[in-house]
Design a protein around this motif. Sequence first.
Motif, PDB file in Angstrom:
ATOM      1  N   PHE A 169      43.247  36.896  43.273  1.00 15.20           N
ATOM      2  CA  PHE A 169      43.526  37.744  42.124  1.00 15.20           C
ATOM      3  C   PHE A 169      43.559  39.188  42.605  1.00 15.20           C
ATOM      4  CE2 PHE A 169      41.244  34.015  40.741  1.00 15.20           C
ATOM      5  CZ  PHE A 169      42.061  33.520  39.735  1.00 15.20           C
ATOM      6  N   VAL A 170      44.683  39.881  42.400  1.00 15.43           N
ATOM      7  CA  VAL A 170      44.877  41.228  42.924  1.00 15.43           C
ATOM      8  C   VAL A 170      45.116  42.187  41.770  1.00 15.43           C
ATOM      9  CG1 VAL A 170      46.209  42.642  44.521  1.00 15.43           C
ATOM     10  CG2 VAL A 170      45.885  40.233  45.007  1.00 15.43           C
ATOM     11  N   TYR A 171      44.411  43.327  41.795  1.00 12.91           N
ATOM     12  CA  TYR A 171      44.528  44.330  40.743  1.00 12.91           C
ATOM     13  C   TYR A 171      44.667  45.711  41.359  1.00 12.91           C
ATOM     14  CZ  TYR A 171      42.905  40.451  37.960  1.00 12.91           C
ATOM     15  OH  TYR A 171      42.798  39.225  37.374  1.00 12.91           O
ATOM     16  N   ALA A 172      45.488  46.562  40.714  1.00 18.55           N
ATOM     17  CA  ALA A 172      45.747  47.895  41.235  1.00 18.55           C
ATOM     18  C   ALA A 172      44.559  48.831  41.022  1.00 18.55           C
ATOM     19  CB  ALA A 172      46.992  48.483  40.583  1.00 18.55           C
ATOM     20  N   GLY A 173      43.888  48.732  39.920  1.00 17.72           N
ATOM     21  CA  GLY A 173      42.758  49.606  39.636  1.00 17.72           C
ATOM     22  C   GLY A 173      41.445  49.007  40.103  1.00 17.72           C
ATOM     23  N   ASP A 174      40.347  49.642  39.680  1.00 17.81           N
ATOM     24  CA  ASP A 174      39.036  49.142  40.083  1.00 17.81           C
ATOM     25  C   ASP A 174      38.430  48.204  39.033  1.00 17.81           C
ATOM     26  OD1 ASP A 174      38.672  51.088  38.209  1.00 17.81           O
ATOM     27  OD2 ASP A 174      36.963  52.033  39.197  1.00 17.81           O
ATOM     28  N   LYS A 175      39.145  47.941  37.934  1.00 17.25           N
ATOM     29  CA  LYS A 175      38.647  47.036  36.906  1.00 17.25           C
ATOM     30  C   LYS A 175      39.341  45.678  37.033  1.00 17.25           C
ATOM     31  CE  LYS A 175      37.291  50.488  33.537  1.00 17.25           C
ATOM     32  NZ  LYS A 175      36.386  51.052  34.468  1.00 17.25           N
ATOM     33  N   HIS A 176      38.591  44.617  36.703  1.00 16.67           N
ATOM     34  CA  HIS A 176      39.155  43.269  36.714  1.00 16.67           C
ATOM     35  C   HIS A 176      38.507  42.465  35.591  1.00 16.67           C
ATOM     36  CE1 HIS A 176      35.499  41.533  38.498  1.00 16.67           C
ATOM     37  NE2 HIS A 176      35.455  42.630  39.239  1.00 16.67           N
ATOM     38  N   PRO A 177      39.213  41.452  35.071  1.00 13.27           N
ATOM     39  CA  PRO A 177      38.685  40.684  33.936  1.00 13.27           C
ATOM     40  C   PRO A 177      37.785  39.511  34.323  1.00 13.27           C
ATOM     41  CG  PRO A 177      40.928  40.025  34.368  1.00 13.27           C
ATOM     42  CD  PRO A 177      40.619  41.140  35.328  1.00 13.27           C
ATOM     43  N   HIS A 178      37.292  39.477  35.556  1.00 16.54           N
ATOM     44  CA  HIS A 178      36.503  38.334  36.021  1.00 16.54           C
ATOM     45  C   HIS A 178      35.008  38.653  36.112  1.00 16.54           C
ATOM     46  CE1 HIS A 178      40.332  36.520  37.027  1.00 16.54           C
ATOM     47  NE2 HIS A 178      40.648  37.635  37.630  1.00 16.54           N
ATOM     48  N   VAL A 179      34.513  39.484  35.215  1.00  9.57           N
ATOM     49  CA  VAL A 179      33.104  39.871  35.235  1.00  9.57           C
ATOM     50  C   VAL A 179      32.214  38.679  34.899  1.00  9.57           C
ATOM     51  CG1 VAL A 179      31.410  41.461  34.250  1.00  9.57           C
ATOM     52  CG2 VAL A 179      33.749  42.215  34.614  1.00  9.57           C
ATOM     53  N   ALA A 180      32.698  37.761  34.067  1.00 10.18           N
ATOM     54  CA  ALA A 180      31.896  36.610  33.659  1.00 10.18           C
ATOM     55  C   ALA A 180      31.561  35.689  34.835  1.00 10.18           C
ATOM     56  CB  ALA A 180      32.629  35.815  32.580  1.00 10.18           C
ATOM     57  N   GLN A 181      32.387  35.702  35.886  1.00 10.84           N
ATOM     58  CA  GLN A 181      32.125  34.855  37.049  1.00 10.84           C
ATOM     59  C   GLN A 181      31.075  35.447  37.984  1.00 10.84           C
ATOM     60  OE1 GLN A 181      35.263  35.262  35.792  1.00 10.84           O
ATOM     61  NE2 GLN A 181      35.364  33.164  35.068  1.00 10.84           N
ATOM     62  N   GLN A 182      30.628  36.667  37.717  1.00 14.72           N
ATOM     63  CA  GLN A 182      29.619  37.368  38.517  1.00 14.72           C
ATOM     64  C   GLN A 182      29.980  37.369  40.002  1.00 14.72           C
ATOM     65  OE1 GLN A 182      26.132  35.199  37.419  1.00 14.72           O
ATOM     66  NE2 GLN A 182      25.917  36.272  35.489  1.00 14.72           N
ATOM     67  N   PRO A 183      31.110  37.994  40.371  1.00 17.04           N
ATOM     68  CA  PRO A 183      31.520  37.982  41.779  1.00 17.04           C
ATOM     69  C   PRO A 183      30.602  38.840  42.645  1.00 17.04           C
ATOM     70  CG  PRO A 183      32.965  39.401  40.516  1.00 17.04           C
ATOM     71  CD  PRO A 183      32.050  38.747  39.527  1.00 17.04           C
ATOM     72  N   LYS A 184      30.387  38.382  43.862  1.00 21.98           N
ATOM     73  CA  LYS A 184      29.602  39.152  44.832  1.00 21.98           C
ATOM     74  C   LYS A 184      30.556  40.040  45.622  1.00 21.98           C
ATOM     75  CE  LYS A 184      26.852  35.081  45.375  1.00 21.98           C
ATOM     76  NZ  LYS A 184      27.210  33.833  45.994  1.00 21.98           N
ATOM     77  N   GLU A 185      30.064  41.185  46.060  1.00 18.96           N
ATOM     78  CA  GLU A 185      30.880  42.077  46.850  1.00 18.96           C
ATOM     79  C   GLU A 185      31.002  41.557  48.274  1.00 18.96           C
ATOM     80  OE1 GLU A 185      31.290  46.815  47.871  1.00 18.96           O
ATOM     81  OE2 GLU A 185      29.867  46.119  46.370  1.00 18.96           O
ATOM     82  N   LEU A 186      32.199  41.559  48.785  1.00 13.45           N
ATOM     83  CA  LEU A 186      32.464  41.071  50.125  1.00 13.45           C
ATOM     84  C   LEU A 186      32.851  42.250  50.998  1.00 13.45           C
ATOM     85  CD1 LEU A 186      32.597  38.402  51.695  1.00 13.45           C
ATOM     86  CD2 LEU A 186      35.007  38.286  51.138  1.00 13.45           C
ATOM     87  N   LYS A 187      32.029  42.539  51.998  1.00 15.68           N
ATOM     88  CA  LYS A 187      32.286  43.673  52.908  1.00 15.68           C
ATOM     89  C   LYS A 187      32.814  43.146  54.225  1.00 15.68           C
ATOM     90  CE  LYS A 187      29.869  47.198  50.807  1.00 15.68           C
ATOM     91  NZ  LYS A 187      30.235  48.540  50.617  1.00 15.68           N
ATOM     92  N   PHE A 188      33.758  43.859  54.770  1.00 18.02           N
ATOM     93  CA  PHE A 188      34.294  43.489  56.091  1.00 18.02           C
ATOM     94  C   PHE A 188      33.955  44.563  57.098  1.00 18.02           C
ATOM     95  CE2 PHE A 188      37.477  41.448  53.209  1.00 18.02           C
ATOM     96  CZ  PHE A 188      37.043  40.167  53.406  1.00 18.02           C
TER      97      PHE A 188
END
Length: 147
Positions: free
Chosen positions: A128-147
């Motif tokens: 799922f790719v979004y141009a801004g910093d907001k996304h509609p997947h907050v309910a899934q509680q995504p973890k931040e992935l750092k590279f």
Amino acid sequence: MSKLHFTTKHANEATVQRNWYVVDGTNQTVGRISSKIAAVLRGKNKAYYSPHVDCGDFVIVTNCDKVKFTGNKMDEKVYLNYSGYPGGKKEEIAKDLIKRRPEVIMERAVKGMLPKNRLGRKMYKKLFVYAGDKHPHVAQQPKELKF
């Protein structure tokens, strides 16, 4: 004296644990970040990875309008589209495409790094790719992935 029998546990749809990750594309190089995203979508970051099973996680990419290219690719890289009609080839350079539809650059880069079969198409649907910093997947509680 008894023989020891070891069996290898293969991943399948019932045993795969899928997580949600969010990746910030700000000041990231397109090729480097997309190869790491493709590895997570395939499930290569897991100990039970099997190439014939979709073991991958869901990945959300935000701020894809702030990604960068190395060298002169921003001015010289050409994205092609074909309408299917004679003379229907359309060309667009990366600088114009990132202004018009920034999601397409990241989607095409990651899709090109996935397998070209029905399993790869299934993996691609978890991106799922979004141009801004907001996304509609907050309910899934995504973890931040750092590279």
